[in-house]
Design a protein around this motif. Sequence first.
Motif, short mmCIF file in Angstrom:
data_model
loop_
_atom_site.label_atom_id
_atom_site.label_comp_id
_atom_site.label_asym_id
_atom_site.label_seq_id
_atom_site.Cartn_x
_atom_site.Cartn_y
_atom_site.Cartn_z
N ARG A 1 5.19 -21.08 90.00
CA ARG A 1 5.28 -20.19 91.17
C ARG A 1 4.77 -20.84 92.44
NH1 ARG A 1 3.34 -14.88 87.97
NH2 ARG A 1 5.33 -14.43 87.00
N VAL A 2 3.68 -21.58 92.37
CA VAL A 2 3.13 -22.23 93.58
C VAL A 2 4.09 -23.32 94.05
CG1 VAL A 2 1.22 -23.58 94.50
CG2 VAL A 2 0.75 -21.68 92.96
N ALA A 3 4.61 -24.11 93.12
CA ALA A 3 5.56 -25.17 93.48
C ALA A 3 6.81 -24.56 94.10
CB ALA A 3 5.92 -26.00 92.25
N LYS A 4 7.28 -23.48 93.55
CA LYS A 4 8.47 -22.82 94.09
C LYS A 4 8.21 -22.30 95.51
CE LYS A 4 11.87 -19.26 93.13
NZ LYS A 4 12.28 -18.18 92.25
N GLU B 1 1.23 -31.50 103.60
CA GLU B 1 -0.21 -31.76 103.46
C GLU B 1 -1.03 -30.52 103.79
OE1 GLU B 1 -1.16 -35.08 105.95
OE2 GLU B 1 -0.46 -36.54 104.48
N THR B 2 -0.64 -29.80 104.84
CA THR B 2 -1.36 -28.59 105.24
C THR B 2 -1.33 -27.54 104.15
OG1 THR B 2 -0.81 -29.02 107.55
CG2 THR B 2 -1.50 -26.79 107.00
N ILE B 3 -0.23 -27.45 103.43
CA ILE B 3 -0.11 -26.47 102.35
C ILE B 3 -0.87 -26.92 101.11
CG2 ILE B 3 1.51 -25.36 100.77
CD1 ILE B 3 3.60 -25.54 103.05
N VAL B 4 -0.76 -28.19 100.74
CA VAL B 4 -1.26 -28.67 99.46
C VAL B 4 -2.76 -28.97 99.46
CG1 VAL B 4 -1.06 -30.53 97.76
CG2 VAL B 4 0.99 -29.53 98.75
N LYS B 5 -3.27 -29.58 100.50
CA LYS B 5 -4.68 -30.03 100.49
C LYS B 5 -5.69 -28.91 100.22
CE LYS B 5 -4.47 -34.45 102.72
NZ LYS B 5 -5.02 -35.33 103.73
N PRO B 6 -5.53 -27.71 100.75
CA PRO B 6 -6.50 -26.66 100.41
C PRO B 6 -6.43 -26.19 98.95
CG PRO B 6 -5.37 -26.12 102.44
CD PRO B 6 -4.67 -27.30 101.84
N LEU B 7 -5.34 -26.47 98.27
CA LEU B 7 -5.18 -26.03 96.90
C LEU B 7 -5.87 -26.92 95.88
CD1 LEU B 7 -1.35 -25.22 96.89
CD2 LEU B 7 -3.23 -23.60 97.05
N VAL B 8 -6.11 -28.17 96.23
CA VAL B 8 -6.57 -29.16 95.25
C VAL B 8 -8.06 -29.46 95.38
CG1 VAL B 8 -4.28 -30.22 95.09
CG2 VAL B 8 -5.92 -31.10 96.74
N ASP B 9 -8.63 -30.02 94.32
CA ASP B 9 -10.04 -30.43 94.32
C ASP B 9 -10.23 -31.83 94.89
OD1 ASP B 9 -10.91 -28.05 93.16
OD2 ASP B 9 -10.69 -28.83 91.13
N THR C 1 10.09 -23.51 98.88
CA THR C 1 10.77 -22.54 99.73
C THR C 1 10.40 -22.73 101.19
OG1 THR C 1 10.84 -20.92 97.93
CG2 THR C 1 11.13 -20.07 100.16
N VAL C 2 9.13 -22.91 101.47
CA VAL C 2 8.68 -23.12 102.85
C VAL C 2 9.24 -24.43 103.40
CG1 VAL C 2 6.65 -23.54 104.30
CG2 VAL C 2 6.61 -21.73 102.57
N VAL C 3 9.18 -25.49 102.60
CA VAL C 3 9.66 -26.80 103.05
C VAL C 3 11.17 -26.77 103.26
CG1 VAL C 3 9.89 -29.21 102.37
CG2 VAL C 3 7.73 -28.04 102.05
N TYR C 4 11.91 -26.14 102.35
CA TYR C 4 13.36 -26.05 102.50
C TYR C 4 13.74 -25.26 103.75
CZ TYR C 4 13.68 -27.62 97.60
OH TYR C 4 13.58 -28.30 96.43
#
Length: 75
Positions: free
Chosen positions: A50-53, A6-14, A57-60
């Motif tokens: 690239r963003v998904a990868k 959530e910390t990674i994804v929420k700032p990326l989305v509208d 990577t961080v989660v893995y």
Amino acid sequence: MKSLIETIVKPLVDFPEDVTITETSTNAEVKYHLTVHPDDVGKVIGKQGRVAKAIRTVVYAAGHQQGKRIYLDIQ
């Protein structure tokens, strides 16, 4: 781990309120299913994935620290 995603994804989305993460767990592996607003899917995946990868990577790496195999499905 859900809070890390959530910390990674929420700032990326509208539409951060539409970010949902479900977890399925077995003995040695954990599967996370990330769902975002349809307009935000491209932002989370990024150009050529690239963003998904990078997110995976961080989660893995965090999962490896805990001794678990992590899978992340983005939808």
